[in-house]
Design a protein around this motif. Structure first.
Motif, mmCIF file in Angstrom:
data_model
loop_
_atom_site.group_PDB
_atom_site.id
_atom_site.type_symbol
_atom_site.label_atom_id
_atom_site.label_comp_id
_atom_site.label_asym_id
_atom_site.label_seq_id
_atom_site.Cartn_x
_atom_site.Cartn_y
_atom_site.Cartn_z
ATOM 1 N N GLY A 99 35.256 -18.893 8.428
ATOM 2 C CA GLY A 99 34.234 -18.440 7.712
ATOM 3 C C GLY A 99 32.859 -19.454 7.675
ATOM 4 O O GLY A 99 32.005 -18.854 6.573
ATOM 5 N N GLU A 100 33.230 -20.018 8.624
ATOM 6 C CA GLU A 100 30.843 -20.465 8.726
ATOM 7 C C GLU A 100 30.376 -19.706 9.961
ATOM 8 O O GLU A 100 31.340 -20.045 11.474
ATOM 9 C CB GLU A 100 31.530 -21.684 9.308
ATOM 10 N N LEU A 101 29.848 -19.238 9.971
ATOM 11 C CA LEU A 101 28.319 -18.460 11.201
ATOM 12 C C LEU A 101 28.237 -19.547 12.122
ATOM 13 O O LEU A 101 27.594 -20.811 11.500
ATOM 14 C CB LEU A 101 27.838 -17.677 10.708
ATOM 15 N N CYS A 102 28.056 -19.048 13.348
ATOM 16 C CA CYS A 102 27.848 -20.739 13.945
ATOM 17 C C CYS A 102 26.560 -20.165 14.917
ATOM 18 O O CYS A 102 25.383 -20.611 15.224
ATOM 19 C CB CYS A 102 28.608 -21.425 15.140
ATOM 20 N N GLN A 103 26.340 -18.838 15.100
ATOM 21 C CA GLN A 103 25.429 -17.989 15.475
ATOM 22 C C GLN A 103 25.512 -16.965 15.715
ATOM 23 O O GLN A 103 26.656 -16.327 15.636
ATOM 24 C CB GLN A 103 24.771 -18.910 16.885
ATOM 25 N N ILE A 104 24.748 -16.529 15.316
ATOM 26 C CA ILE A 104 23.611 -14.491 15.452
ATOM 27 C C ILE A 104 22.901 -14.331 17.090
ATOM 28 O O ILE A 104 21.921 -15.274 16.447
ATOM 29 C CB ILE A 104 23.802 -13.967 14.378
ATOM 30 N N ALA A 105 23.147 -13.386 17.583
ATOM 31 C CA ALA A 105 22.261 -13.380 18.369
ATOM 32 C C ALA A 105 22.446 -11.827 18.938
ATOM 33 O O ALA A 105 23.107 -11.807 19.208
ATOM 34 C CB ALA A 105 22.516 -14.024 20.049
ATOM 35 N N LYS A 106 21.514 -11.277 17.948
ATOM 36 C CA LYS A 106 20.401 -9.886 18.251
ATOM 37 C C LYS A 106 19.864 -9.663 18.584
ATOM 38 O O LYS A 106 18.536 -10.092 18.278
ATOM 39 C CB LYS A 106 20.750 -8.572 17.452
ATOM 40 N N LEU A 107 19.574 -9.215 20.471
ATOM 41 C CA LEU A 107 18.044 -10.170 20.763
ATOM 42 C C LEU A 107 17.731 -8.865 21.598
ATOM 43 O O LEU A 107 17.449 -8.175 22.405
ATOM 44 C CB LEU A 107 18.692 -11.199 22.180
ATOM 45 N N GLY A 108 16.979 -9.138 20.270
ATOM 46 C CA GLY A 108 16.561 -6.822 21.043
ATOM 47 C C GLY A 108 17.559 -5.865 20.746
ATOM 48 O O GLY A 108 18.457 -5.485 20.186
ATOM 49 N N GLY A 109 16.507 -4.955 21.588
ATOM 50 C CA GLY A 109 17.500 -3.370 21.776
ATOM 51 C C GLY A 109 17.924 -2.598 19.998
ATOM 52 O O GLY A 109 16.877 -3.330 19.139
ATOM 53 N N ILE A 110 18.409 -1.834 20.645
ATOM 54 C CA ILE A 110 18.087 -1.265 19.211
ATOM 55 C C ILE A 110 18.061 -1.405 17.902
ATOM 56 O O ILE A 110 19.505 -1.866 17.279
ATOM 57 C CB ILE A 110 18.998 0.332 19.817
ATOM 58 N N SER A 111 17.868 -0.833 17.108
ATOM 59 C CA SER A 111 17.392 -1.886 15.515
ATOM 60 C C SER A 111 18.804 -0.746 14.940
ATOM 61 O O SER A 111 19.554 0.503 15.215
ATOM 62 C CB SER A 111 16.564 -1.359 15.157
ATOM 63 N N VAL A 112 19.079 -1.860 13.910
ATOM 64 C CA VAL A 112 20.900 -1.643 13.143
ATOM 65 C C VAL A 112 20.108 -1.736 11.865
ATOM 66 O O VAL A 112 19.889 -2.636 11.607
ATOM 67 C CB VAL A 112 22.038 -2.607 13.818
ATOM 68 N N ASP A 113 20.796 -0.913 10.921
ATOM 69 C CA ASP A 113 20.455 -0.996 9.730
ATOM 70 C C ASP A 113 21.677 -2.316 9.422
ATOM 71 O O ASP A 113 22.748 -2.616 9.195
ATOM 72 C CB ASP A 113 21.552 -0.328 8.608
ATOM 73 N N ALA A 114 20.173 -3.215 7.809
ATOM 74 C CA ALA A 114 21.019 -4.876 7.586
ATOM 75 C C ALA A 114 22.469 -4.298 7.116
ATOM 76 O O ALA A 114 23.215 -5.241 7.242
ATOM 77 C CB ALA A 114 20.015 -5.387 7.146
ATOM 78 N N VAL A 115 22.413 -3.016 6.405
ATOM 79 C CA VAL A 115 23.961 -3.648 5.515
ATOM 80 C C VAL A 115 25.147 -3.099 6.247
ATOM 81 O O VAL A 115 25.836 -3.622 6.378
ATOM 82 C CB VAL A 115 24.429 -2.658 5.636
ATOM 83 N N ALA A 116 24.387 -1.993 7.271
ATOM 84 C CA ALA A 116 25.664 -2.257 8.785
ATOM 85 C C ALA A 116 26.094 -3.067 9.852
ATOM 86 O O ALA A 116 27.035 -3.864 9.213
ATOM 87 C CB ALA A 116 25.780 -1.421 9.529
#
Lengths: 339, 254, 297
Positions: C235-252
């Motif tokens: 359960g350790e997050l090492c990286q998140i990469a959402k490099l632009g693109g269509i936006s997504v709801d934060a909860v989703a």
């Protein structure tokens, strides 16, 4: 989310209060003397109600949406897409951006520069998102308007217009992606010589050159400058040149072939005397001042500005100085505001 | 230690005197370069960024036959000044980190701008970083938003960005750890943080980048703080745009 | 240089219509992965991953070298990715294209920055001699989801790799060959696998963005946004990469993170199982074969 975030208290007030001096401290960033909003005479608009992108303008279903807005599918809200003022004409609601690039309309008189020469046409920069087209068939060929276009013309296309040439033309039609197709099928259009070019914002969103009845006229200048032509392109490109008399004066349409001589496409400048050059510079300064101060740029204002500039200049004894920055410019502006 | 946990728990103040939920001072100027189609200058604390927009103008490159030529192409170029960091460093053009940032900004705005209105054209964004003190990508995104509004390019909404972090390091599963808003360089080097950009007032996330390790349970808090920080940023940017518009209208004459 | 072949208008419309009816072109569920196959080579540190038609081959090699002057206690770990014309004609070997740069950045952030491989354990003599581990990722076939597959292949290869045993006396380091002493495995602290999500605009008015997992090449070409989440099974997050693109709801998006965690746990167990099978195969070959009197019949 059950988290409440406190607003950063210092951020906003500091920005608003210290605004005037703040700008001067942030050296290098010049906020003075920008292009300012110029509403045209035609459209009705509500002054001082600015909308910014993402803001809901209205959710009344009776309005149709125009430029500068969009409707999300599945709702009746009209949302602004640019920062500007709301314009309501009958049932059409559009947002006029404060500043935008020139978008061509049919019938606009524009000044353009040749960027590319292709096999049967030229591509012209008119300050729009796309280059405009000038087909070979749309220009006046020397030797007569009814002369047949031959292959030799295509091979010698550069003898007419070459890269870097300036020309004045009219927008004949628009293609589907919004780019313009030009033509110069009139004696008053064609290659430009003997003058100076300047670029201000066009009628994209306001400010700068406006569409008017007369975009081209001649000024009888003072101080022995002779006649000077001014061409205000709707796209914000302006050409100020020495007026060259066409031999023979007005010609009937039957005689047009004779008047379109080979010199029409010559790139050679005539001799321009120093007095004329001075007056041309003065007119250029006047137009720059009009744009900086937010006045609209059309024949009327330019003439008034020119007269005011000459008056202000005459007041100062000694050498003629056309520079209109600083104190002199202020005096001109005052004179203009009075009228 | 930039965030000495012992002193932090005493007064809940960070080293620069802010609380956990305070943004640094954000100032922006619009239309700074008259010659450009659109321009802006933005400061988030000590991070100073300039942006200019050129376009929409004729597409560069092989004219008509290009990928996706029914819409405008967005190009971003970032240049980081050598004097922007603590040590003078000339960053090369092919730096992978820079290319990733450029791609991110281009991709985010490609979705936000109405590119279908300008087929066969190119919108060029040119960003210059004058000073770095954390939240670099966020400042670049915010500066681009303002510059594009100045250029009059139609867009769906503001894209506002900021950074959010967490006080304790990843290993400790400290439930009472506070999320932090808007980190500076020292905090970014020591603590896990993420950069988030949202579309205007909504909760929809356009960009989310995190490069440090953190427990997954803490992500929700960081994201919530980040999203709310973005809303505050939007309010500030909106104020700048409106002030400029009002100034232009007031200054215009017959 | 040939351009990438874009999906035709027909394909695009067919795909969008299928999404509107909750169907994927290959019949999978939206959150279903393709079959994952993992095999190892004869040498240590060679892993071959197949995810549907995507095929990735990773090679790990190590050599002794001098460390960076500002990090005398850390070994070197480099990951190189190659998108060659073998993968697809529009890739050039000389010029790194955008997708290649993003792929190598994500792998680097996920594996190097997160210290999956303990670089301090690679140190032999501080300041003078360290191991330099190099992972060469070869993309043999591209049918989407290169990031997830590359990550699995690199981590599997790292777990499979054995570096030569060493002993050091003072300034001298002796590296033993494979015959002299059994090689030792690398010291891996955790295993951050990647899960990539593809986003598509919602087909319903006011609906949520559609999220697909493990997209094929066609689905990747038609997507409007993507996010890669690197997380390990603890359960350790090492990286998140959402490099632009269509936006997504934060909860989703937070929901996606949970999905990624579940998936990573599955992948972890799978890889460990495969490694165990491979180890058993090797063991039977080496030691037991010498001692057995039985002949293969």
């Amino acid at each position: 989310m059950a988290i409440t975030i406190l607003a950063p208290a210092p951020a906003e007030p500091i920005y608003r209060e210290v605004d005037p001096s703040e700008d001067s401290d942030n050296g290098g960033a010049d906020l003075e003397g920008d292009h300012e909003m110029r509403p045209t005479k035609r459209a009705k608009h509500s002054t001082f109600s600015i909308v910014t992108p993402g803001e809901v303008v209205t959710d009344d279903a009776q309005w149709m949406r125009g430029h500068g807005t969009y409707i999300q599918p599945g709702s009746t809200e009209i949302i602004a897409t640019v920062a500007g003022t709301i314009q309501k004409t009958n049932k059409l609601l559009s947002v006029r951006p404060l500043r935008a690039r020139y978008t061509p309309e049919i019938g606009d008189l524009v000044v353009g520069r040749i960027m590319e020469v292709q096999s049967k046409r030229w591509r012209v920069d008119v300050g729009a998102p796309n280059l405009a087209d000038l087909p070979l068939a749309a220009i006046n060929l020397p030797g007569g308007i009814l002369r047949k276009r031959t292959e030799t013309d295509e091979l010698e296309i550069r003898t007419f217009f070459s890269e870097g040439d300036l020309l004045v033309a009219e927008v004949q039609s628009l293609r589907q992606d919004g780019s313009a197709s030009l033509h110069t099928r009139s004696l008053k259009y064609g290659k430009l010589r003997n003058g100076v070019f300047m670029s201000v914002t066009g009628t994209g969103g306001g400010g700068g050159v406006v569409r008017a009845r007369r975009q081209v006229w001649t000024i009888d200048t003072m101080h022995g400058g002779g006649k000077v032509d001014v061409i205000l392109g709707v796209n914000g490109y302006i050409w100020i040149s020495k007026h060259i008399e066409v031999a023979g004066g007005e010609t009937a349409i039957t005689r047009m072939e004779e008047s379109i001589s080979a010199t029409v496409y010559s790139s050679q400048n005539e001799y321009i005397g120093p007095e004329t050059r001075t007056e041309i510079s003065r007119i250029k300064g006047v137009i720059t001042l009009l744009v900086e101060q937010g006045f609209r740029v059309d024949e009327d204002m330019v003439m008034k500005g020119y007269e005011a500039a000459v008056t202000v200049d005459d007041e100062d004894l000694g050498e003629t100085n056309v520079y209109l920055g600083g104190a002199k410019g202020k005096k001109v502006v005052d004179l203009l505001s009075e009228k | 230690m930039p965030l000495d946990t012992s002193t932090y728990s005493l007064a809940l103040l960070r080293l620069d005197g802010r609380r956990w939920n305070e943004l640094r001072r954000l100032t922006a100027q619009i239309s700074t370069q008259v010659a450009a189609d659109g321009s802006s200058y933005l400061e988030m604390g000590n991070t100073k960024v300039m942006c200019t927009v050129a376009g929409p103008s004729e597409a560069k490159g092989a004219g008509g036959v290009r990928l996706g030529n029914d819409r405008a192409d967005i190009r971003v170029s970032i240049s980081i000044a050598g004097f922007s960091g603590v040590d003078r460093k000339k960053s090369g053009r092919n730096d992978k980190r820079l290319m990733e940032m450029q791609h991110t900004i281009a991709s985010a705005f490609a979705q936000n701008l109405f590119t279908k209105l300008y087929p066969h054209s190119t919108i060029s964004l040119s960003i210059h970083v004058l000073s770095q003190d954390g939240s670099l990508l966020a400042a670049c995104i915010n500066a681009c938003t303002i510059a594009l509004i100045d250029a009059g390019v139609p867009m769906h909404d503001y894209i506002c960005a900021c950074t959010a972090g967490s006080t304790s390091s990843y290993s400790s599963n400290d439930e009472t750890a506070d999320p932090l808003l808007d980190l500076n360089t020292m905090e970014e080097q020591e603590l896990p943080f993420l950069t988030v950009a949202t579309m205007g007032e909504s909760d929809s996330v356009s960009v989310l980048i995190m490069e440090t390790k953190v427990q997954v349970g803490r992500l929700e808090g960081m994201l919530a703080v980040g999203v709310d920080g973005c809303k505050q940023v939007r309010a500030i940017l909106d104020g700048v745009a409106r002030a400029r518009g009002t100034k232009m209208l007031e200054g215009s004459r017959m | 240089m040939p351009r990438e072949v874009e999906p035709s208008v027909n394909e695009r419309q067919f795909f969008e219509k299928a999404l509107a009816e909750n169907l994927r072109l290959d019949g999978r569920a939206f959150d279903q992965f393709r079959d994952l196959e993992l095999s190892f080579g004869d040498e240590f540190g060679v892993a071959d991953v197949r995810l549907g038609k995507t095929r990735i081959h990773t090679n790990i090699s190590a050599e002794v070298t001098t460390p960076y002057p500002d990090k005398p206690f850390d070994g070197l770990f480099t990951i190189t990715t190659e998108l060659s014309p073998m993968t697809s004609p529009h890739y050039e070997t000389s010029r790194p294209s955008d997708p290649e740069i993003l792929l190598s950045r994500i792998l680097e952030k996920n594996l190097r920055r997160s210290q999956a491989l303990d670089t301090e354990s690679l140190c032999l003599i501080a300041g003078h001699k360290v191991w330099s581990v190099r992972a060469d990722v070869h993309i043999l076939s591209h049918d989407g989801n290169l990031i997830d597959a590359s990550c699995i292949s690199v981590l599997a290869a790292l777990q499979h790799f054995r570096k030569p045993d060493t002993s050091s006396e003072g300034e001298n380091v002796t590296v033993y060959t494979l015959e002299e002493r059994d090689p030792v495995p690398l010291s891996l602290l955790h295993f951050p696998y990647c899960v990539t999500f593809s986003f598509y605009p919602s087909t319903v008015e006011e609906g949520e963005t559609v999220i697909l997992l493990d997209s094929t090449l066609l689905e990747e070409q038609l997507r409007e946004g993507s996010a890669t989440i690197g997380i390990n099974k603890d359960g350790e997050l090492c990286q998140i990469a959402k490099l632009g693109g269509i936006s997504v709801d934060a909860v989703a998006f937070l929901g996606c993170v949970q999905v990624a965690l579940a998936r990573v746990k599955e992948i972890s167990t799978f890889v460990i199982k495969r490694l165990a099978e491979d180890a058993k195969k090797r063991d039977k070959g080496d030691l037991m074969a010498e001692l057995r009197a039985e002949n293969d019949r």
